[in-house]
Design a protein around this motif. Sequence first.
Motif, PDB file in Angstrom:
ATOM      1  N   TYR A 102       0.828  -1.201   0.000  1.00 26.49           N
ATOM      2  CA  TYR A 102       0.000   0.000   0.000  1.00 26.49           C
ATOM      3  C   TYR A 102       0.869   1.261   0.000  1.00 26.49           C
ATOM      4  O   TYR A 102       0.688   2.170  -0.811  1.00 26.49           O
ATOM      5  CB  TYR A 102      -0.920  -0.023   1.221  1.00 26.49           C
ATOM      6  CG  TYR A 102      -1.675   1.251   1.438  1.00 26.49           C
ATOM      7  CD1 TYR A 102      -2.772   1.574   0.640  1.00 26.49           C
ATOM      8  CD2 TYR A 102      -1.299   2.145   2.433  1.00 26.49           C
ATOM      9  CE1 TYR A 102      -3.468   2.746   0.839  1.00 26.49           C
ATOM     10  CE2 TYR A 102      -1.998   3.316   2.640  1.00 26.49           C
ATOM     11  CZ  TYR A 102      -3.073   3.614   1.834  1.00 26.49           C
ATOM     12  OH  TYR A 102      -3.759   4.790   2.023  1.00 26.49           O
ATOM     13  N   ARG A 103       1.847   1.300   0.893  1.00 21.47           N
ATOM     14  CA  ARG A 103       2.713   2.480   0.988  1.00 21.47           C
ATOM     15  C   ARG A 103       3.581   2.648  -0.252  1.00 21.47           C
ATOM     16  O   ARG A 103       3.864   3.773  -0.668  1.00 21.47           O
ATOM     17  CB  ARG A 103       3.570   2.402   2.242  1.00 21.47           C
ATOM     18  CG  ARG A 103       2.751   2.663   3.477  1.00 21.47           C
ATOM     19  CD  ARG A 103       3.616   2.778   4.690  1.00 21.47           C
ATOM     20  NE  ARG A 103       2.769   3.100   5.834  1.00 21.47           N
ATOM     21  CZ  ARG A 103       3.188   3.065   7.064  1.00 21.47           C
ATOM     22  NH1 ARG A 103       4.424   2.745   7.339  1.00 21.47           N
ATOM     23  NH2 ARG A 103       2.367   3.373   8.046  1.00 21.47           N
ATOM     24  N   ASN A 104       4.009   1.545  -0.835  1.00 22.22           N
ATOM     25  CA  ASN A 104       4.825   1.613  -2.044  1.00 22.22           C
ATOM     26  C   ASN A 104       4.028   2.236  -3.190  1.00 22.22           C
ATOM     27  O   ASN A 104       4.545   3.075  -3.931  1.00 22.22           O
ATOM     28  CB  ASN A 104       5.317   0.213  -2.420  1.00 22.22           C
ATOM     29  CG  ASN A 104       6.359   0.246  -3.497  1.00 22.22           C
ATOM     30  OD1 ASN A 104       7.402   0.859  -3.355  1.00 22.22           O
ATOM     31  ND2 ASN A 104       6.074  -0.437  -4.596  1.00 22.22           N
ATOM     32  N   GLU A 105       2.784   1.822  -3.332  1.00 21.98           N
ATOM     33  CA  GLU A 105       1.936   2.393  -4.381  1.00 21.98           C
ATOM     34  C   GLU A 105       1.708   3.888  -4.151  1.00 21.98           C
ATOM     35  O   GLU A 105       1.776   4.683  -5.077  1.00 21.98           O
ATOM     36  CB  GLU A 105       0.598   1.653  -4.453  1.00 21.98           C
ATOM     37  CG  GLU A 105       0.702   0.256  -4.983  1.00 21.98           C
ATOM     38  CD  GLU A 105       1.253   0.216  -6.389  1.00 21.98           C
ATOM     39  OE1 GLU A 105       0.614   0.741  -7.314  1.00 21.98           O
ATOM     40  OE2 GLU A 105       2.349  -0.366  -6.564  1.00 21.98           O
ATOM     41  N   LEU A 106       1.440   4.253  -2.912  1.00 18.12           N
ATOM     42  CA  LEU A 106       1.252   5.671  -2.593  1.00 18.12           C
ATOM     43  C   LEU A 106       2.518   6.472  -2.882  1.00 18.12           C
ATOM     44  O   LEU A 106       2.459   7.556  -3.460  1.00 18.12           O
ATOM     45  CB  LEU A 106       0.858   5.839  -1.125  1.00 18.12           C
ATOM     46  CG  LEU A 106       0.740   7.289  -0.656  1.00 18.12           C
ATOM     47  CD1 LEU A 106      -0.407   7.988  -1.361  1.00 18.12           C
ATOM     48  CD2 LEU A 106       0.561   7.342   0.851  1.00 18.12           C
ATOM     49  N   ALA A 107       3.667   5.926  -2.512  1.00 15.10           N
ATOM     50  CA  ALA A 107       4.937   6.620  -2.762  1.00 15.10           C
ATOM     51  C   ALA A 107       5.161   6.819  -4.251  1.00 15.10           C
ATOM     52  O   ALA A 107       5.624   7.888  -4.677  1.00 15.10           O
ATOM     53  CB  ALA A 107       6.097   5.846  -2.147  1.00 15.10           C
ATOM     54  N   ARG A 108       4.836   5.823  -5.052  1.00 20.30           N
ATOM     55  CA  ARG A 108       4.990   5.967  -6.511  1.00 20.30           C
ATOM     56  C   ARG A 108       4.152   7.125  -7.046  1.00 20.30           C
ATOM     57  O   ARG A 108       4.617   7.911  -7.859  1.00 20.30           O
ATOM     58  CB  ARG A 108       4.589   4.678  -7.221  1.00 20.30           C
ATOM     59  CG  ARG A 108       5.591   3.599  -7.142  1.00 20.30           C
ATOM     60  CD  ARG A 108       5.129   2.427  -7.931  1.00 20.30           C
ATOM     61  NE  ARG A 108       6.060   1.329  -7.779  1.00 20.30           N
ATOM     62  CZ  ARG A 108       5.987   0.215  -8.443  1.00 20.30           C
ATOM     63  NH1 ARG A 108       5.019   0.027  -9.308  1.00 20.30           N
ATOM     64  NH2 ARG A 108       6.869  -0.734  -8.250  1.00 20.30           N
ATOM     65  N   VAL A 109       2.916   7.172  -6.594  1.00 22.60           N
ATOM     66  CA  VAL A 109       2.034   8.243  -7.069  1.00 22.60           C
ATOM     67  C   VAL A 109       2.569   9.602  -6.616  1.00 22.60           C
ATOM     68  O   VAL A 109       2.684  10.534  -7.408  1.00 22.60           O
ATOM     69  CB  VAL A 109       0.588   8.028  -6.568  1.00 22.60           C
ATOM     70  CG1 VAL A 109      -0.288   9.224  -6.880  1.00 22.60           C
ATOM     71  CG2 VAL A 109       0.007   6.777  -7.181  1.00 22.60           C
ATOM     72  N   CYS A 110       2.899   9.709  -5.356  1.00 21.61           N
ATOM     73  CA  CYS A 110       3.383  10.993  -4.828  1.00 21.61           C
ATOM     74  C   CYS A 110       4.714  11.391  -5.461  1.00 21.61           C
ATOM     75  O   CYS A 110       4.906  12.552  -5.814  1.00 21.61           O
ATOM     76  CB  CYS A 110       3.491  10.932  -3.306  1.00 21.61           C
ATOM     77  SG  CYS A 110       1.870  10.876  -2.503  1.00 21.61           S
TER      78      CYS A 110
END
Length: 193
Positions: A65-73
Amino acid sequence: MTSQPSVLRADARRNRERILEAAVHAFSEKGADVPFDTIAKAAGVGSATLYRHFPTREALVEAAYRNELARVCDSAAGLLADNPPDRALRLWMDRFIDYLAAKHGMADALRAAVASGADPFAETLDKLRATLGTLLDAGADAGLLRSDIDPFDVGLSLSGVALITSAPAQRERAGRLLDLLLDGLRYGAAGPA
């Protein structure tokens, strides 16, 4: 949350990334109970490698979850470098909606992680607020977006768009709603600097 050494060997870093990608896909497509062996196989690694990086299901869900969010951000900086700020924001909005769709697919896995005591959302709001603030400030500095916008309000608006257009067949409607949102963010802007 599983703590990782600050520097992973290149092969370990690649394995970790492949595991996280496979996990997002598996949780989104097959639900929270997908076997670890299925994720490991999809990532092209052995089960021992997966467990070495993520000893529990909750640790894997949280990291994915955090990895996906980091990619977007993290994509915001590149979008700003390659586009006018208002266009960069609109492109980023598309990425965020796609991210929320993936998160929606992972909902069962996230709920199970939270029920077990994990907090995959701990850093979410701050990270999103900072990213949106960067995009909005760049747009306001260029005179293309209003300067009185609270990044949290935009985040809530994006979440609302994602909520009512969560079905893949609604993606076109989501784009139209994002266009309307961006028009509202432009209304009353100072004009190009």
